[in-house]
Design an enzyme around this catalytic site. Structure first.
Site, PDB file in Angstrom:
ATOM      1  N   GLU A  40       0.820  -1.216   0.000  1.00  0.00           N
ATOM      2  CA  GLU A  40       0.000   0.000   0.000  1.00  0.00           C
ATOM      3  C   GLU A  40       0.851   1.263   0.000  1.00  0.00           C
ATOM      4  O   GLU A  40       0.529   2.228  -0.673  1.00  0.00           O
ATOM      5  CB  GLU A  40      -0.972  -0.012   1.180  1.00  0.00           C
ATOM      6  CG  GLU A  40      -2.068  -1.063   1.070  1.00  0.00           C
ATOM      7  CD  GLU A  40      -2.887  -0.928  -0.217  1.00  0.00           C
ATOM      8  OE1 GLU A  40      -2.932   0.166  -0.800  1.00  0.00           O
ATOM      9  OE2 GLU A  40      -3.471  -1.932  -0.648  1.00  0.00           O
ATOM     10  N   TYR A 123      -7.139   6.469   3.119  1.00  0.00           N
ATOM     11  CA  TYR A 123      -7.147   5.378   2.154  1.00  0.00           C
ATOM     12  C   TYR A 123      -6.332   4.187   2.645  1.00  0.00           C
ATOM     13  O   TYR A 123      -6.805   3.041   2.656  1.00  0.00           O
ATOM     14  CB  TYR A 123      -6.619   5.816   0.767  1.00  0.00           C
ATOM     15  CG  TYR A 123      -6.235   4.598  -0.021  1.00  0.00           C
ATOM     16  CD1 TYR A 123      -7.234   3.779  -0.557  1.00  0.00           C
ATOM     17  CD2 TYR A 123      -4.919   4.164  -0.089  1.00  0.00           C
ATOM     18  CE1 TYR A 123      -6.914   2.584  -1.192  1.00  0.00           C
ATOM     19  CE2 TYR A 123      -4.595   2.983  -0.719  1.00  0.00           C
ATOM     20  CZ  TYR A 123      -5.592   2.204  -1.271  1.00  0.00           C
ATOM     21  OH  TYR A 123      -5.287   1.025  -1.871  1.00  0.00           O
ATOM     22  N   ASP A 141     -10.217   4.990  -3.176  1.00  0.00           N
ATOM     23  CA  ASP A 141      -9.007   5.382  -3.893  1.00  0.00           C
ATOM     24  C   ASP A 141      -9.420   5.955  -5.257  1.00  0.00           C
ATOM     25  O   ASP A 141     -10.608   6.059  -5.570  1.00  0.00           O
ATOM     26  CB  ASP A 141      -8.068   4.191  -4.065  1.00  0.00           C
ATOM     27  CG  ASP A 141      -8.470   3.351  -5.252  1.00  0.00           C
ATOM     28  OD1 ASP A 141      -9.683   3.121  -5.415  1.00  0.00           O
ATOM     29  OD2 ASP A 141      -7.600   2.928  -6.018  1.00  0.00           O
ATOM     30  N   CYS A 196     -12.336   0.026 -16.133  1.00  0.00           N
ATOM     31  CA  CYS A 196     -12.879   1.388 -16.089  1.00  0.00           C
ATOM     32  C   CYS A 196     -11.735   2.374 -15.890  1.00  0.00           C
ATOM     33  O   CYS A 196     -11.682   3.121 -14.923  1.00  0.00           O
ATOM     34  CB  CYS A 196     -13.896   1.494 -14.955  1.00  0.00           C
ATOM     35  SG  CYS A 196     -14.918   2.979 -15.013  1.00  0.00           S
ATOM     36  N   CYS A 212     -24.439   1.335 -16.062  1.00  0.00           N
ATOM     37  CA  CYS A 212     -23.588   2.524 -15.961  1.00  0.00           C
ATOM     38  C   CYS A 212     -24.317   3.795 -16.395  1.00  0.00           C
ATOM     39  O   CYS A 212     -24.746   3.934 -17.542  1.00  0.00           O
ATOM     40  CB  CYS A 212     -22.330   2.337 -16.801  1.00  0.00           C
ATOM     41  SG  CYS A 212     -21.185   3.741 -16.697  1.00  0.00           S
TER      42      CYS A 212
END
Length: 299
Positions: A40, A123, A141, A196, A212
DNA sequence: CATGCGTGGCA
DNA sequence: TTGCCAAGCAT
């Protein structure tokens, strides 16, 4: 009421993830919380492809927070290599020290304990609690923000800063069951990373294309406030990067003359060197007359 | 809340 | 080629 939208959305994304998740070293049952935490930190603003090799060598050398905490900060900065934003290496080291001191060497599981660590913001705390410990947290995020903005709000890209409405939407979509919520978090991130995407989304391969709002609206272009670009050539950032590259590749200290050769603009060079020392990324090596002769990674 | 902070790949 | 973008954080 049991609206069809969320459950259909959940099923589609979770099924897609089941089939398309990448096999990354910080995922899966054998990954430790420390491995997740290291990933991370490295993934903050740095693509997966560049993190992969460094993550591997890092964990090989420092399999636990305690192992890292026992080393000089300069070793962490050197091992960080060219991932960028080397202050992250410093913060990861500081977090390891805090874990060794305050948590018995074990990565804490709670959001609040994680958030209190250096270099851990909302986050990262949510991600570690969710991915390493299976807790239920909203993980917002850039990928998740983009996916939800498109699917739910019908806009191409999220606003520069997270809005209250955005967080409310993400919260309302979070599955109740913790384990499912954790999978939902990583699955929506993965969808944003692989399908995406920011520039050329693969709507043909998208499991939620039929749901969508952005697609339904005819893909309207982004019309929010201008997005902040990052200047590079001639900036302090480039200057600092060049100096740090020298320091990383040099065994021992870097003579002032080599730094001058790497960045000829004296005033800017001095400002950047002072900044790097203030940040703890470099230490000045002086003579007995208190004159700086060289710079080195902290040892 | 806007800004500074690395690095490299890709269209 | 030149922006834009990539699992943000600290101040």
């Amino acid at each position: 009421m049991d609206a069809p939208f969320p459950s259909a959305l959940h099923a589609a994304v979770l099924d897609w993830y089941d089939d398309h998740a990448r096999d990354l070293p910080w995922r899966g049952v054998e990954a430790t919380a420390w491995s997740v935490m290291v990933s991370e930190f490295m993934l903050q603003q740095t693509p997966v492809a560049r993190v992969l090799p460094v993550h591997g060598t890092w964990l090989e050398r420092w399999p636990t927070p305690t192992a890292l905490a026992a080393e000089p900060t300069g070793e962490a900065v050197r091992m960080w290599g060219r991932l960028g934003y080397p202050r992250r290496a410093l913060r990861l080291h500081a977090a390891a020290v805090a874990i060794a001191e305050r948590h018995g060497g074990e990565v804490p599981a709670s959001y609040d304990d994680l958030l209190a660590l250096p270099g851990v913001g909302d986050y990262t705390a949510s991600a570690i609690a969710s991915f390493a410990f299976g807790e239920r947290h909203v993980v917002l995020d850039t990928n998740v923000r983009r996916v939800l903005t498109r699917v739910v709000s019908g806009a191409e890209l999220p606003s520069p800063a997270v809005t209250r409405v955005e967080r409310d939407v993400a919260t309302s979509l979070l599955p109740v069951d913790p384990a499912t919520a954790a999978t939902w978090a990583v699955a929506t991130m993965e969808l944003g990373a692989l399908v995406c995407t920011a520039r050329q989304p693969s709507c043909d391969a998208c499991p939620v294309a039929g749901l969508c709002a952005w697609r339904r609206a005819g893909f309207p272009a982004y019309d929010g406030p201008p997005r902040r670009g990052q200047a590079w050539a001639g900036t302090d950032r480039q200057c600092r990067g060049r100096i740090m590259a020298l320091a990383r590749e040099t065994d021992g200290s870097v003579p002032l003359g080599r730094i001058e050769g790497a960045w000829p603009v004296a005033e800017q060079r001095q400002r950047c060197l002072a900044g790097l020392v203030a940040d703890g990324l470099l230490v000045a090596i002086g003579s007995e007359l208190d004159e700086v002769l060289a710079y080195a990674l902290p040892s």
